[in-house]
Write an enzyme that holds these catalytic residues in place. Structure first.
Site, PDB file in Angstrom:
ATOM      1  CG  MET A   1      -5.104   7.677   9.617  1.00  0.00           C
ATOM      2  SD  MET A   1      -6.152   6.236   9.383  1.00  0.00           S
ATOM      3  CE  MET A   1      -5.999   5.415  10.953  1.00  0.00           C
TER       4      MET A   1
ATOM      5  CG  ASP B   1      -0.378  -0.150   2.499  1.00  0.00           C
ATOM      6  OD1 ASP B   1       0.716   0.405   2.671  1.00  0.00           O
ATOM      7  OD2 ASP B   1      -0.963  -0.793   3.389  1.00  0.00           O
TER       8      ASP B   1
ATOM      9  CE  LYS C   1      -6.902  -0.057   2.186  1.00  0.00           C
ATOM     10  NZ  LYS C   1      -7.672  -0.661   3.257  1.00  0.00           N
TER      11      LYS C   1
HETATM   12  C1  LIG Z   1      -4.127   3.347   8.040  1.00  0.00           C
HETATM   13  S1  LIG Z   1      -3.059   3.876   9.314  1.00  0.00           S
HETATM   14  C2  LIG Z   1      -1.928   2.537   9.318  1.00  0.00           C
HETATM   15  C3  LIG Z   1      -1.139   2.438  10.586  1.00  0.00           C
HETATM   16  C4  LIG Z   1      -0.111   1.336  10.540  1.00  0.00           C
HETATM   17  N1  LIG Z   1      -0.739   0.039  10.471  1.00  0.00           N
HETATM   18  C5  LIG Z   1       0.844   1.382  11.726  1.00  0.00           C
HETATM   19  O1  LIG Z   1       0.849   0.459  12.542  1.00  0.00           O
HETATM   20  O2  LIG Z   1       1.593   2.347  11.825  1.00  0.00           O
HETATM   21  C6  LIG Z   1      -2.171   5.153   8.475  1.00  0.00           C
HETATM   22  C7  LIG Z   1      -1.720   6.238   9.431  1.00  0.00           C
HETATM   23  O3  LIG Z   1      -0.572   5.828  10.172  1.00  0.00           O
HETATM   24  C8  LIG Z   1       0.213   6.950  10.449  1.00  0.00           C
HETATM   25  N2  LIG Z   1       1.554   6.745   9.881  1.00  0.00           N
HETATM   26  C9  LIG Z   1       1.992   5.687   9.198  1.00  0.00           C
HETATM   27  N3  LIG Z   1       3.292   5.811   8.890  1.00  0.00           N
HETATM   28  C10 LIG Z   1       3.679   6.994   9.389  1.00  0.00           C
HETATM   29  C11 LIG Z   1       4.913   7.687   9.431  1.00  0.00           C
HETATM   30  N4  LIG Z   1       6.017   7.181   8.864  1.00  0.00           N
HETATM   31  N5  LIG Z   1       4.960   8.884  10.052  1.00  0.00           N
HETATM   32  C12 LIG Z   1       3.863   9.411  10.621  1.00  0.00           C
HETATM   33  N6  LIG Z   1       2.673   8.800  10.633  1.00  0.00           N
HETATM   34  C13 LIG Z   1       2.580   7.605  10.031  1.00  0.00           C
HETATM   35  C14 LIG Z   1      -0.495   8.155   9.854  1.00  0.00           C
HETATM   36  O4  LIG Z   1      -1.337   8.697  10.843  1.00  0.00           O
HETATM   37  C15 LIG Z   1      -1.265   7.516   8.745  1.00  0.00           C
HETATM   38  O5  LIG Z   1      -2.344   8.316   8.340  1.00  0.00           O
END
Ligand SMILES: C[S@@+](CC[C@H](N)C(=O)[O-])C[C@H]1O[C@@H](n2cnc3c(N)ncnc32)[C@H](O)[C@@H]1O
Length: 276
Positions: A192, A57, A79
């Site tokens: 998010m 993704d 997504k």
């Molecule tokens: C659908 S969620 C997935 C979370 C993921 N499964 C996890 O454990 O980090 C997506 C959100 O994770 C956060 N996110 C993921 N990677 C990030 C990063 N490198 N820096 C900051 N926020 C991040 C953001 O809030 C983003 O909108």
């Protein structure tokens, strides 16, 4: 532009069906961590090397994808907010199809597959179809981004608990348990939540947190493009708007944020190293 080797998601085409194997395939649901490829687990890297096809993704960093063998077929099923390349059900079906065709399927998900990742839904479908699968945890964004921003999520002097919440509901609203969040000596990490940042700060103040409670937004944590904006519940929304941050971002609220002044250690490309 996305690497030409990556093709858009499509069902295995009738003209060119995926090669059949004698044995049934299997699915590896793997957490790819927050971005820095060095944060992948040993198990994740082992399974990446073994995969015939990888479904990934939008949170998967180019550095992580680069570790896939050249022979591995790459399928983008990304997504992003308001721009869903593939519906979740279609991704679930694709995993089943490839596995039934005898392929070793790598489902790479950002962070940890079971933290705001819908990983449970994907393996639910596999389980119902009797397909073998394995789940590999990854470093969730809250842990990675906090560490690389120099913000300990708990600290004996500042926070004895830490909660992870999502700031984005299915219908686009933000409806959190404000009294439970606005507790003293607690760190709140919001996934998010960028668009809801002004509401989140306002509600936390309304429900009892001091305006000068520390707060930060970390963009693209752990990567060479990481940016961190700090302030307080009172000042952060304006600072973030001025900095023009964009997703993916995490909001961290709590007085642990102030520790960054002393504990910031990570200097992404183009930023000078923090003072020793
Ligand atoms: C659908 S969620 C997935 C979370 C993921 N499964 C996890 O454990 O980090 C997506 C959100 O994770 C956060 N996110 C993921 N990677 C990030 C990063 N490198 N820096 C900051 N926020 C991040 C953001 O809030 C983003 O909108």
């Amino acid at each position: 532009m996305r690497n030409a080797m990556h093709r858009r998601a499509s069902k295995p085409s009738p003209q060119a069906p995926p090669k059949r194997r004698a044995a049934r395939g299997e699915v590896y649901l793997v957490g790819a961590g927050p971005g820095d490829p060095d944060l992948l687990t040993v198990r994740a890297v082992k399974l990446m090397k073994r995969a015939d096809v990888a479904l990934y993704d939008s949170l998967i960093s180019p550095g992580v994808l680069a570790l896939l063998p050249a022979r591995t077929e790459r399928i983008y099923v990304g997504k992003q907010r308001a721009n869903h390349t593939m519906r979740q059900e279609a991704i679930n079906d694709l995993l089943v199809e490839y596995a039934l065709a005898g392929r070793r399927v790598l489902r790479l998900k950002g962070g940890d597959p079971f933290v705001f990742g819908r990983g449970g839904e994907e393996i639910d479908t596999l389980s119902a179809r009797g397909i073998r699968f394995e789940v590999v945890p990854g470093i969730t964004a809250a842990l990675g981004a906090a560490a690389y921003a120099g913000i300990p999520l708990t600290h004996r002097d500042h926070a004895q608990s830490c909660v992870f919440v999502t700031g984005h509901l299915k219908d686009g609203s933000v409806d959190l348990d404000w009294p439970a969040l606005a507790r003293p000596r607690q760190t709140i990490v919001v996934y998010m939540g960028l668009l809801s940042l002004p509401t989140i700060c306002r509600k936390l103040i309304q429900y009892g947190l001091a305006r000068d409670t520390g707060a930060a937004v970390v963009q693209q944590g752990t990567t060479q493009t990481q940016r961190v904006v700090t302030g307080t519940l009172g000042t952060l929304p304006a600072r973030v708007a001025k900095a023009k941050l964009h997703a993916p971002t995490l909001i961290i609220v709590g007085n642990v944020v102030r520790l960054r002044e002393k504990l910031n250690w990570f200097a992404p490309d183009g930023e000078s190293a923090p003072p020793a």
